[in-house]
Design a protein around this motif. Sequence first.
Motif, PDB file in Angstrom:
ATOM      1  N   PRO A  90     -62.328 -18.170 -25.775  1.00 51.05           N
ATOM      2  CA  PRO A  90     -61.290 -17.707 -26.747  1.00 51.05           C
ATOM      3  C   PRO A  90     -61.232 -16.074 -27.241  1.00 51.05           C
ATOM      4  O   PRO A  90     -62.557 -15.699 -27.175  1.00 51.05           O
ATOM      5  N   LEU A  91     -60.326 -15.717 -27.367  1.00 45.09           N
ATOM      6  CA  LEU A  91     -60.443 -14.093 -27.932  1.00 45.09           C
ATOM      7  C   LEU A  91     -60.606 -13.974 -29.538  1.00 45.09           C
ATOM      8  O   LEU A  91     -59.626 -14.696 -30.337  1.00 45.09           O
ATOM      9  N   ASP A  92     -61.545 -13.403 -29.855  1.00 45.17           N
ATOM     10  CA  ASP A  92     -61.698 -13.263 -31.217  1.00 45.17           C
ATOM     11  C   ASP A  92     -60.754 -12.005 -31.909  1.00 45.17           C
ATOM     12  O   ASP A  92     -61.390 -10.904 -31.712  1.00 45.17           O
ATOM     13  N   GLU A 113     -53.303 -19.584 -19.639  1.00 44.63           N
ATOM     14  CA  GLU A 113     -53.398 -19.998 -21.011  1.00 44.63           C
ATOM     15  C   GLU A 113     -54.840 -19.059 -21.751  1.00 44.63           C
ATOM     16  O   GLU A 113     -55.749 -19.053 -21.257  1.00 44.63           O
ATOM     17  N   THR A 114     -54.302 -18.920 -22.923  1.00 42.32           N
ATOM     18  CA  THR A 114     -55.509 -18.131 -23.826  1.00 42.32           C
ATOM     19  C   THR A 114     -55.346 -18.618 -25.387  1.00 42.32           C
ATOM     20  O   THR A 114     -54.104 -19.012 -25.516  1.00 42.32           O
ATOM     21  N   THR A 115     -56.649 -18.614 -26.023  1.00 43.24           N
ATOM     22  CA  THR A 115     -56.516 -19.038 -27.238  1.00 43.24           C
ATOM     23  C   THR A 115     -56.853 -17.874 -28.134  1.00 43.24           C
ATOM     24  O   THR A 115     -57.958 -17.127 -27.526  1.00 43.24           O
ATOM     25  N   ARG A 124     -55.496 -18.317 -42.112  1.00 39.81           N
ATOM     26  CA  ARG A 124     -54.653 -18.923 -43.209  1.00 39.81           C
ATOM     27  C   ARG A 124     -53.330 -18.181 -43.037  1.00 39.81           C
ATOM     28  O   ARG A 124     -52.466 -18.368 -43.842  1.00 39.81           O
ATOM     29  N   ARG A 125     -53.150 -17.228 -42.158  1.00 44.50           N
ATOM     30  CA  ARG A 125     -51.996 -16.344 -42.174  1.00 44.50           C
ATOM     31  C   ARG A 125     -50.836 -16.989 -41.169  1.00 44.50           C
ATOM     32  O   ARG A 125     -51.264 -17.550 -40.141  1.00 44.50           O
ATOM     33  N   PRO A 126     -49.706 -16.696 -41.478  1.00 49.39           N
ATOM     34  CA  PRO A 126     -48.427 -17.544 -40.920  1.00 49.39           C
ATOM     35  C   PRO A 126     -48.294 -17.057 -39.532  1.00 49.39           C
ATOM     36  O   PRO A 126     -48.096 -15.667 -39.171  1.00 49.39           O
ATOM     37  N   MET A 127     -48.292 -17.814 -38.398  1.00 51.14           N
ATOM     38  CA  MET A 127     -47.929 -17.645 -37.071  1.00 51.14           C
ATOM     39  C   MET A 127     -46.841 -18.070 -36.390  1.00 51.14           C
ATOM     40  O   MET A 127     -46.422 -17.696 -35.170  1.00 51.14           O
ATOM     41  N   ARG A 128     -46.137 -18.921 -37.079  1.00 52.33           N
ATOM     42  CA  ARG A 128     -44.851 -19.581 -36.733  1.00 52.33           C
ATOM     43  C   ARG A 128     -43.862 -18.222 -36.241  1.00 52.33           C
ATOM     44  O   ARG A 128     -42.985 -18.370 -35.383  1.00 52.33           O
ATOM     45  N   ARG A 129     -44.031 -17.482 -37.304  1.00 52.06           N
ATOM     46  CA  ARG A 129     -43.083 -16.005 -37.020  1.00 52.06           C
ATOM     47  C   ARG A 129     -43.170 -15.580 -35.681  1.00 52.06           C
ATOM     48  O   ARG A 129     -42.295 -14.865 -35.115  1.00 52.06           O
ATOM     49  N   ALA A 143     -50.320 -24.305 -32.147  1.00 49.23           N
ATOM     50  CA  ALA A 143     -51.253 -23.838 -33.226  1.00 49.23           C
ATOM     51  C   ALA A 143     -51.025 -24.957 -34.361  1.00 49.23           C
ATOM     52  O   ALA A 143     -50.003 -25.751 -34.351  1.00 49.23           O
ATOM     53  N   GLU A 144     -51.925 -25.263 -35.035  1.00 46.42           N
ATOM     54  CA  GLU A 144     -51.960 -26.395 -36.194  1.00 46.42           C
ATOM     55  C   GLU A 144     -51.434 -26.087 -37.436  1.00 46.42           C
ATOM     56  O   GLU A 144     -51.808 -25.050 -37.957  1.00 46.42           O
ATOM     57  N   ASP A 145     -50.214 -26.468 -37.561  1.00 44.72           N
ATOM     58  CA  ASP A 145     -49.629 -26.277 -38.739  1.00 44.72           C
ATOM     59  C   ASP A 145     -49.142 -24.702 -39.052  1.00 44.72           C
ATOM     60  O   ASP A 145     -49.224 -24.316 -40.088  1.00 44.72           O
ATOM     61  N   GLY A 146     -49.168 -24.166 -37.837  1.00 46.27           N
ATOM     62  CA  GLY A 146     -48.467 -22.685 -37.790  1.00 46.27           C
ATOM     63  C   GLY A 146     -49.735 -21.728 -37.779  1.00 46.27           C
ATOM     64  O   GLY A 146     -49.421 -20.471 -38.049  1.00 46.27           O
ATOM     65  N   HIS A 147     -50.850 -22.254 -37.866  1.00 44.59           N
ATOM     66  CA  HIS A 147     -52.168 -21.287 -38.322  1.00 44.59           C
ATOM     67  C   HIS A 147     -52.855 -21.364 -36.969  1.00 44.59           C
ATOM     68  O   HIS A 147     -53.021 -22.091 -36.296  1.00 44.59           O
ATOM     69  N   ALA A 148     -53.579 -20.103 -36.733  1.00 40.54           N
ATOM     70  CA  ALA A 148     -54.684 -19.746 -35.749  1.00 40.54           C
ATOM     71  C   ALA A 148     -55.713 -20.962 -35.828  1.00 40.54           C
ATOM     72  O   ALA A 148     -56.052 -21.368 -37.026  1.00 40.54           O
ATOM     73  N   PRO A 149     -56.447 -21.430 -34.893  1.00 36.17           N
ATOM     74  CA  PRO A 149     -56.405 -20.935 -33.476  1.00 36.17           C
ATOM     75  C   PRO A 149     -54.997 -20.831 -32.756  1.00 36.17           C
ATOM     76  O   PRO A 149     -54.283 -22.038 -33.158  1.00 36.17           O
TER      77      PRO A 149
END
Length: 457
Positions: A90-92, A113-115, A124-129, A143-149
């Motif tokens: 995974p990329l940090d 595929e990459t994580t 905690r920041r929104p990724m759905r956007r 993503a779980e619930d729109g969050h990273a990973p």
Amino acid sequence: MRIEPAKRLRGRLGGLPGDKSVSHRAGLIAALARGTTRVSNYSTSEDCAATLRCLEALGLRLTREGETVTVEGAASSADSLAALRRPDAPLDCGNSGTTMRLLAGVLAGQPFETTLTGDSSLSRRPMRRVIEPLELMGARLGAEDGHAPLRVEGRRPLNPIAYEMAVASAQVKSCVLLAGLFARGTTRVHEPLAATRDHTERMLRWFGVPVESGVAGNIEGAGSEVSSGRVVSVEGGAALTARDIEVPGDISSAAFFVAAAALLPGSALEIAGIGLNPTRAGVLSTLHLLGAEVRAEGVRERCNEPVGEIVVRGGGGGRGGLAPREAGANILSGPLIAQLIDELPVLAVVGTQVEGGLEIRDAGELRVKESDRIGATVRNLRAMGAEVEEFEDGLRVGGPTHLRGARLDAHGDHRIAMAFAVAALAATGASEIEGARECVGVSFPEFFDLLESVTER
Ligand code: S3P
């Protein structure tokens, strides 16, 4: 971090570390080009180092000597669209939202595929956007619930889309534009709410990619439903040609010095070589309207970005004396917010010394930055004795108010730490900011040393 009050700021800073937003884009876009790009004055921030680490893990050959980064682009004469290497792990992205969201756009166009992972704040920041538009383009994201990973399963070619943004975010816009490089046809992004920073557009053009940008309604093919805001479009499949970049000093870093000097009578400070892109320079015009003596000089164009010197003189008579130059200057709201987004905490601090105080509205995005910046600003201002009202989308602070030194908390957020270092200089009595030393490196590791070098007590 213990901070004693200051009398004034005086001196000249010959430059500041490179702009964080421009540096991320320089690294990412150079990686997609054909040829070698030398980036000078690359940001010294931890965030921008995270971008380089991710690029290395994607097979890019990079060298870094001080603030000069050399990137060998992954495109070739045989394949003008860069093929990156599938990373082993995974990329940090660390604390960096820009790294995660912009990289997601690039990875959407890579057939593997990459994580992407991040620290607890970034997780905690929104990724759905970014998930939503990239899925419309044909990539698959998880993503779980729109969050990273954030898992990105890329595809090539992607579908070009016309995307209307639901939040004013340059990170989302840039993510879609970068993915658009790997689409067949024209990708359009409509910003109906506000025009956000346009460094991606400028840098893509610097690398030879045709990017159109204009007022919605005047754009051919953008659809009749598009009637307000801006539309940006990019052609898929365009070849990017390596070209050296000089990154301007970061105006968001300069803002803390400018604000401190504006608050402390007798201050006289000059800061050279700062990026003055109009989508970022709102902090200077806002401080001017609030009564500060601040101006830009010697503006010139460097690598498609305006750069110049900032000159600031200390505020009115006595502590706490900025007088707004216009009715309504004490309310920051609407499309202006996008241009001030990273400077709002320090502007709230300045607001405590403005006649009539300061109100910030339409800034709900601040709640999903590296910390909840509305909550963090309100709590710290109250600890210093200011009268503050908190709103879901902003705050109102009374002024002028006497600030007293206090125990403050950076909330693990670099911009909160620096905003309250400024407040501490303008207070009576020493302040302690919990966690400040540790977090300023996210954007500006040199902050406390440079501040000390121009502070007179
Ligand atoms: C940035 C955009 C802004 C800003 C962040 C950097 C960028 O975020 O707050 O510090 O480089 O594009 P949003 O686009 O999410 O508002």
